[in-house]
Design a protein around this motif. Structure first.
Motif, mmCIF file in Angstrom:
data_model
loop_
_atom_site.group_PDB
_atom_site.id
_atom_site.type_symbol
_atom_site.label_atom_id
_atom_site.label_comp_id
_atom_site.label_asym_id
_atom_site.label_seq_id
_atom_site.Cartn_x
_atom_site.Cartn_y
_atom_site.Cartn_z
ATOM 1 N N ILE A 1 -33.974 -30.292 -25.091
ATOM 2 C CA ILE A 1 -33.432 -31.628 -25.324
ATOM 3 C C ILE A 1 -33.141 -31.728 -26.816
ATOM 4 C CG2 ILE A 1 -33.936 -34.107 -25.362
ATOM 5 C CD1 ILE A 1 -35.772 -33.642 -22.942
ATOM 6 N N ARG A 2 -31.937 -32.184 -27.128
ATOM 7 C CA ARG A 2 -31.544 -32.359 -28.526
ATOM 8 C C ARG A 2 -31.509 -33.842 -28.872
ATOM 9 N NH1 ARG A 2 -28.729 -28.059 -26.581
ATOM 10 N NH2 ARG A 2 -28.902 -26.143 -27.801
ATOM 11 N N ARG A 3 -31.649 -34.133 -30.137
ATOM 12 C CA ARG A 3 -31.551 -35.512 -30.607
ATOM 13 C C ARG A 3 -30.206 -36.087 -30.181
ATOM 14 N NH1 ARG A 3 -30.774 -38.373 -35.963
ATOM 15 N NH2 ARG A 3 -32.324 -40.030 -35.822
ATOM 16 N N GLY A 4 -30.214 -37.277 -29.562
ATOM 17 C CA GLY A 4 -28.993 -37.923 -29.116
ATOM 18 C C GLY A 4 -28.662 -37.686 -27.656
ATOM 19 N N ASP A 5 -29.329 -36.705 -27.006
ATOM 20 C CA ASP A 5 -29.098 -36.472 -25.579
ATOM 21 C C ASP A 5 -29.565 -37.681 -24.765
ATOM 22 O OD1 ASP A 5 -28.085 -33.919 -25.918
ATOM 23 O OD2 ASP A 5 -29.939 -32.895 -25.332
ATOM 24 N N THR A 6 -28.895 -37.924 -23.636
ATOM 25 C CA THR A 6 -29.356 -38.962 -22.720
ATOM 26 C C THR A 6 -30.518 -38.398 -21.928
ATOM 27 O OG1 THR A 6 -27.138 -39.888 -22.576
ATOM 28 C CG2 THR A 6 -28.687 -40.510 -20.843
ATOM 29 N N VAL A 7 -31.616 -39.140 -21.931
ATOM 30 C CA VAL A 7 -32.848 -38.720 -21.272
ATOM 31 C C VAL A 7 -33.442 -39.888 -20.489
ATOM 32 C CG1 VAL A 7 -33.416 -36.972 -23.012
ATOM 33 C CG2 VAL A 7 -34.253 -39.306 -23.305
ATOM 34 N N PHE A 8 -34.429 -39.594 -19.681
ATOM 35 C CA PHE A 8 -35.240 -40.622 -19.041
ATOM 36 C C PHE A 8 -36.631 -40.548 -19.634
ATOM 37 C CE2 PHE A 8 -31.933 -39.983 -15.888
ATOM 38 C CZ PHE A 8 -31.637 -41.282 -15.516
ATOM 39 N N LYS A 9 -37.241 -41.736 -19.880
ATOM 40 C CA LYS A 9 -38.589 -41.834 -20.439
ATOM 41 C C LYS A 9 -39.412 -42.779 -19.569
ATOM 42 C CE LYS A 9 -37.045 -41.391 -25.238
ATOM 43 N NZ LYS A 9 -37.071 -42.035 -26.559
ATOM 44 N N PRO A 10 -40.736 -42.586 -19.514
ATOM 45 C CA PRO A 10 -41.586 -43.469 -18.718
ATOM 46 C C PRO A 10 -41.527 -44.907 -19.237
ATOM 47 C CG PRO A 10 -42.844 -41.597 -19.559
ATOM 48 C CD PRO A 10 -41.493 -41.545 -20.187
ATOM 49 N N THR A 11 -41.566 -45.861 -18.307
ATOM 50 C CA THR A 11 -41.573 -47.275 -18.702
ATOM 51 C C THR A 11 -43.007 -47.776 -18.814
ATOM 52 O OG1 THR A 11 -41.444 -48.004 -16.414
ATOM 53 C CG2 THR A 11 -39.355 -47.740 -17.578
ATOM 54 N N SER A 12 -43.187 -48.831 -19.590
ATOM 55 C CA SER A 12 -44.498 -49.467 -19.760
ATOM 56 C C SER A 12 -44.732 -50.488 -18.661
ATOM 57 C CB SER A 12 -44.563 -50.174 -21.110
ATOM 58 O OG SER A 12 -44.374 -49.254 -22.143
ATOM 59 N N GLN A 13 -45.990 -50.685 -18.332
ATOM 60 C CA GLN A 13 -46.394 -51.716 -17.379
ATOM 61 C C GLN A 13 -47.069 -52.833 -18.182
ATOM 62 O OE1 GLN A 13 -46.062 -51.601 -13.954
ATOM 63 N NE2 GLN A 13 -44.933 -49.695 -14.098
ATOM 64 N N GLY A 14 -46.305 -53.858 -18.546
ATOM 65 C CA GLY A 14 -46.855 -54.928 -19.391
ATOM 66 C C GLY A 14 -47.225 -54.376 -20.749
ATOM 67 N N SER A 15 -48.474 -54.600 -21.174
ATOM 68 C CA SER A 15 -48.924 -54.105 -22.472
ATOM 69 C C SER A 15 -49.496 -52.689 -22.374
ATOM 70 C CB SER A 15 -49.986 -55.043 -23.049
ATOM 71 O OG SER A 15 -51.121 -55.060 -22.206
ATOM 72 N N MET A 16 -49.590 -52.153 -21.159
ATOM 73 C CA MET A 16 -50.141 -50.810 -20.947
ATOM 74 C C MET A 16 -49.082 -49.745 -21.246
ATOM 75 S SD MET A 16 -53.303 -51.087 -19.815
ATOM 76 C CE MET A 16 -53.561 -49.527 -19.010
ATOM 77 N N GLN A 17 -49.387 -48.853 -22.181
ATOM 78 C CA GLN A 17 -48.502 -47.733 -22.490
ATOM 79 C C GLN A 17 -48.882 -46.567 -21.591
ATOM 80 O OE1 GLN A 17 -45.925 -47.382 -24.727
ATOM 81 N NE2 GLN A 17 -46.080 -49.585 -24.966
ATOM 82 N N PRO A 18 -47.893 -45.915 -20.941
ATOM 83 C CA PRO A 18 -48.231 -44.775 -20.091
ATOM 84 C C PRO A 18 -48.773 -43.612 -20.926
ATOM 85 C CG PRO A 18 -45.852 -45.031 -20.255
ATOM 86 C CD PRO A 18 -46.467 -46.196 -20.968
ATOM 87 N N PHE A 19 -49.703 -42.875 -20.368
ATOM 88 C CA PHE A 19 -50.315 -41.735 -21.056
ATOM 89 C C PHE A 19 -49.280 -40.683 -21.448
ATOM 90 C CE2 PHE A 19 -49.899 -40.664 -16.725
ATOM 91 C CZ PHE A 19 -49.591 -39.324 -16.715
ATOM 92 N N ASN A 20 -48.184 -40.594 -20.684
ATOM 93 C CA ASN A 20 -47.151 -39.583 -20.927
ATOM 94 C C ASN A 20 -45.918 -40.187 -21.602
ATOM 95 O OD1 ASN A 20 -46.408 -41.073 -18.686
ATOM 96 N ND2 ASN A 20 -45.818 -39.322 -17.452
ATOM 97 N N ARG A 21 -46.114 -41.213 -22.400
ATOM 98 C CA ARG A 21 -45.005 -41.956 -23.005
ATOM 99 C C ARG A 21 -44.107 -41.103 -23.893
ATOM 100 N NH1 ARG A 21 -49.683 -43.974 -25.154
ATOM 101 N NH2 ARG A 21 -50.081 -43.403 -27.320
#
Length: 94
Positions: free
Chosen positions: A57-77
């Protein structure tokens, strides 16, 4: 016989939820099985490795990232899936 050269990736794309989101099943021997998560399309801000395919993955590529659940940050963020590696049926309804 197990091929020890094949790397297992923790993320498996389960399906497309919308034009901007996918469902991902996460299973990692170090952190465990976490079922399905919603990941949202974004732009990569850094070089990385796709957690579903191992592709660069290069800077600027379109990617998918995990979403947050409220104030909880996913462990794999910090993980990303390269959008060009996600296959889906564009004719299906959202």
């Amino acid at each position: 016989m197990v091929n020890r050269n094949l790397r297992q990736f923790p993320a498996v794309v389960v399906g497309r939820l919308s034009s901007q989101t996918i469902a991902v099943r996460w299973s990692d021997p170090r952190s465990g099985y976490y079922g399905e998560q919603t990941w949202r399309a974004s732009q990569s801000r850094k070089h990385a490795v796709c957690t579903a395919t191992g592709r660069a993955i290069r800077r600027g590529d379109t990617v998918f990232k995990p979403t947050s659940q409220g104030s909880m940050q996913p462990f794999n963020r910090g993980e990303m899936i390269l959008a060009s590696g996600v296959l889906y049926d564009e004719t299906s309804s959202e």
